[in-house]
Design a protein around this motif. Structure first.
Motif, short mmCIF file in Angstrom:
data_model
loop_
_atom_site.label_atom_id
_atom_site.label_comp_id
_atom_site.label_asym_id
_atom_site.label_seq_id
_atom_site.Cartn_x
_atom_site.Cartn_y
_atom_site.Cartn_z
N LEU A 128 0.83 -1.20 0.00
CA LEU A 128 0.00 0.00 0.00
C LEU A 128 0.87 1.25 0.00
O LEU A 128 0.67 2.15 -0.82
N ALA A 129 1.83 1.33 0.90
CA ALA A 129 2.71 2.50 0.99
C ALA A 129 3.92 2.14 1.83
O ALA A 129 3.87 1.23 2.67
N GLY A 130 5.00 2.88 1.65
CA GLY A 130 6.22 2.66 2.42
C GLY A 130 7.12 1.65 1.77
O GLY A 130 6.65 0.60 1.30
N GLU A 131 8.41 1.94 1.73
CA GLU A 131 9.36 1.07 1.06
C GLU A 131 10.26 0.30 2.00
O GLU A 131 10.95 -0.63 1.57
N SER A 132 10.29 0.64 3.28
CA SER A 132 11.16 -0.04 4.22
C SER A 132 10.55 -0.01 5.61
O SER A 132 9.63 0.76 5.88
N GLY A 133 11.06 -0.88 6.47
CA GLY A 133 10.58 -0.93 7.85
C GLY A 133 9.72 -2.15 8.10
O GLY A 133 9.61 -3.06 7.27
N ASP A 134 9.10 -2.19 9.27
CA ASP A 134 8.24 -3.31 9.64
C ASP A 134 6.95 -3.29 8.84
O ASP A 134 6.38 -2.24 8.57
N ARG A 135 6.49 -4.50 8.50
CA ARG A 135 5.24 -4.56 7.73
C ARG A 135 4.04 -4.50 8.65
O ARG A 135 4.05 -5.08 9.76
N VAL A 136 3.00 -3.82 8.21
CA VAL A 136 1.75 -3.70 8.94
C VAL A 136 0.61 -3.80 7.94
O VAL A 136 0.61 -3.10 6.92
N VAL A 137 -0.32 -4.69 8.20
CA VAL A 137 -1.52 -4.80 7.37
C VAL A 137 -2.51 -3.72 7.80
O VAL A 137 -2.86 -3.63 8.98
N ALA A 138 -2.94 -2.90 6.86
CA ALA A 138 -3.87 -1.81 7.16
C ALA A 138 -5.30 -2.33 7.06
O ALA A 138 -5.76 -2.65 5.97
N PRO A 139 -6.02 -2.44 8.19
CA PRO A 139 -7.39 -2.95 8.12
C PRO A 139 -8.30 -2.04 7.30
O PRO A 139 -8.12 -0.82 7.26
N TYR A 140 -9.27 -2.66 6.65
CA TYR A 140 -10.31 -1.91 5.94
C TYR A 140 -10.94 -0.88 6.90
O TYR A 140 -11.22 -1.19 8.05
N PRO A 141 -11.17 0.34 6.45
CA PRO A 141 -11.68 1.38 7.37
C PRO A 141 -13.16 1.31 7.65
O PRO A 141 -13.65 2.11 8.47
N ALA A 142 -13.89 0.39 7.01
CA ALA A 142 -15.35 0.36 7.14
C ALA A 142 -15.90 1.75 6.80
O ALA A 142 -15.33 2.45 5.95
N SER A 143 -16.95 2.19 7.44
CA SER A 143 -17.61 3.44 7.03
C SER A 143 -16.82 4.70 7.35
O SER A 143 -17.26 5.80 6.99
N LEU A 144 -15.67 4.57 7.97
CA LEU A 144 -14.78 5.73 8.06
C LEU A 144 -14.40 6.22 6.68
O LEU A 144 -14.05 7.39 6.49
N LEU A 145 -14.48 5.35 5.67
CA LEU A 145 -14.21 5.73 4.28
C LEU A 145 -15.05 6.92 3.85
O LEU A 145 -14.67 7.68 2.93
N LYS A 146 -16.20 7.12 4.49
CA LYS A 146 -17.10 8.20 4.10
C LYS A 146 -16.50 9.57 4.40
O LYS A 146 -16.90 10.57 3.79
N LEU A 147 -15.52 9.61 5.29
CA LEU A 147 -14.79 10.86 5.52
C LEU A 147 -14.01 11.26 4.28
O LEU A 147 -13.94 12.45 3.93
N MET A 148 -13.43 10.29 3.58
CA MET A 148 -12.71 10.60 2.34
C MET A 148 -13.67 11.13 1.28
O MET A 148 -13.37 12.10 0.58
N LEU A 149 -14.83 10.49 1.15
CA LEU A 149 -15.80 10.94 0.15
C LEU A 149 -16.33 12.33 0.49
O LEU A 149 -16.53 13.16 -0.41
N LEU A 150 -16.53 12.60 1.77
CA LEU A 150 -16.97 13.94 2.19
C LEU A 150 -15.97 15.01 1.75
O LEU A 150 -16.36 16.06 1.21
N ALA A 151 -14.68 14.74 1.94
CA ALA A 151 -13.66 15.68 1.50
C ALA A 151 -13.66 15.82 -0.02
O ALA A 151 -13.51 16.94 -0.55
N GLY A 152 -13.86 14.71 -0.72
CA GLY A 152 -13.87 14.76 -2.17
C GLY A 152 -15.04 15.55 -2.73
O GLY A 152 -14.90 16.30 -3.71
N VAL A 153 -16.21 15.41 -2.12
CA VAL A 153 -17.38 16.17 -2.56
C VAL A 153 -17.15 17.66 -2.32
O VAL A 153 -17.47 18.51 -3.16
N GLY A 154 -16.58 17.99 -1.15
CA GLY A 154 -16.27 19.39 -0.88
C GLY A 154 -15.34 19.99 -1.91
O GLY A 154 -15.54 21.13 -2.37
N ARG A 155 -14.33 19.24 -2.29
CA ARG A 155 -13.40 19.72 -3.32
C ARG A 155 -14.09 19.87 -4.66
O ARG A 155 -13.85 20.85 -5.39
N LEU A 156 -14.98 18.94 -5.01
CA LEU A 156 -15.72 19.01 -6.27
C LEU A 156 -16.59 20.27 -6.31
O LEU A 156 -16.66 20.97 -7.33
#
Length: 424
Positions: A128-156
């Protein structure tokens, strides 16, 4: 003859540990460990304690009244049960010592990383991101994803390609864009989310060609803000954003650190974000107000804060947030959209120590919460917090709960520590 009493030396007051990045990181790590998450019982494993220490990604940015912001990010997983401390530059740029891996699902669309018998060593992980260091699996954000869409609509809207008061029809219902956005955030309406996904496609901000996504202005926005772990990929023009549409787990990603930095960008009273260039995009006052209005009216205080669960047996207090009274019925029960919660919650609409403008997320396998905390006068604390985890509703002690009570208890512990630091 009795011996003369020895003079009692006065006890010197213990000087509190100064608030800096190292002390904040250690406080967060200790707070997580104190909750004994490894003892959480898993109904998918006959109620035995969870086999693998859960994945918890936790970040906080504190805004002292004097001095520069202080930030820390700690991450836990089955591979790192004692916790990792993220290496963050002084300008609050990207994490430098973590290799993030995307969550994944199988061919049938099921999350497979969080099953009791899942073997991470046998899985084919996608970076997903990062080229070095310890690996970490990023859990799915569930409906927190709606914060990203809110920002995107505002920008639109700010680009003149949509309007908050513009009518938008979805599933036979015509409503203003602002109304769809409000429901998407305050009670996590999935229908509203789908409606706004159709808007992003109709406006050309997301475009597919030959069944493949070829344009995504949400990713362009996040890249311009340096938020490289925020991904909102492979949605469809019909409003699809879940596993069944080819999006969802593994395609939509967030990390706690980039989430608190997105909140920093949204927070109208936060100091300048030091990692951003002078020409970085900004939201207009109108779009920022629309976003904050929805976040502040959040009904689902069920994760880091728990005031919406005050009527549930065994209630555990969380981050002491005031519950917006607009969602309460005459008997004190909560009703917001499709969500109803029991009990007389009126005391939470007049009490509390802080305002918590936030968004939660919850599925069977995932729970998340992120927002802006501000003290209700005379309290003065101000900080950002984000938590993402695989501790979903499968670990909840009651059908009305979103997760284990250990999560709101963690929220309460962190807030108490932040109050001691920011209001002393």
């Amino acid at each position: 003859m009795t011996a003369a009493a020895k003079p009692v030396k006065p006890v010197k007051p213990v000087k509190p540990v100064a608030l800096d990045a190292a002390s904040l990181a250690e406080a967060l790590r200790a707070a997580v460990l104190a909750q004994d998450f490894g003892a959480t019982r898993d109904p998918q494993d006959d109620g035995r304690p969870i086999r693998h220490f859960p994945s918890i990604d936790l970040a906080v940015v504190a805004f002292p009244e004097e001095g520069a912001p202080v930030a820390a990010n700690v991450l836990f997983s089955r591979e790192h049960p004692e916790g990792l401390v993220a290496d963050i530059a002084a300008d609050a740029g990207p994490v430098r010592n973590i290799r993030y891996l995307a969550d994944q699902r199988d061919a049938d669309g099921h999350s497979i990383a969080w099953r009791p018998t899942s073997d991470w060593s046998a899985m084919d992980w996608v970076p997903l991101a990062g080229e070095s260091g310890d690996r970490v699996v990023a859990p799915y954000p569930a409906s927190l994803l709606k914060l990203m869409l809110l920002a995107g609509v505002g920008r639109l809207v700010d680009l003149g390609r949509a309007g908050w008061w513009q009518p938008l029809t979805y599933a036979g219902r015509e409503r203003a864009v602002s109304d769809w956005a409000y429901d998407m955030v305050t009670w996590s309406s999935n229908e509203a989310t789908s409606a706004l996904v159709t808007l992003m496609h109709a406006a050309g901000a997301i475009r597919r060609d030959g069944g493949r996504e070829v344009r995504n202005e949400l990713h362009t926005l996040f890249a311009s803000l340096g938020l490289t772990t925020l991904r909102f990929a492979n949605t469809t023009a019909e409003g699809g954003w879940g596993n069944g549409s080819g999006s969802g787990v593994g395609q939509i990603q967030m990390t706690a650190w980039d989430t608190v930095r997105l909140l920093w960008w949204l927070d109208p009273v936060a100091p300048r974000a030091p990692w951003l260039r002078a020409d970085a995009p900004r939201l207009s006052p109108e779009s920022r107000n629309q976003a904050m209005h929805a976040l502040q009216d959040q009904a689902l205080h069920q994760v880091l804060s728990s005031s919406a669960l005050g009527g549930v047996p065994g209630w555990v207090p969380g981050l002491p947030a005031r519950l917006p009274g607009r969602w309460l019925m005459p008997d004190g029960g909560l009703h917001a959209g499709e969500v109803s919660l029991p009990g007389d919650l009126r005391r939470f609409a007049t009490g509390g120590e802080v305002w918590f403008a936030h968004k939660t997320g919850n599925t069977e396998n995932y729970t998340s919460d992120a927002g802006i905390v501000r003290g209700i006068l005379p309290r003065r604390r101000h900080y950002l917090i984000a938590l993402l985890s695989n501790l979903g509703s499968r670990y909840a002690p009651h059908p009305d709960c979103s997760t284990t009570w250990r999560i709101p208890a963690l929220g309460a512990a962190i807030d108490a520590r932040m109050a001691a630091w920011l209001e002393s």
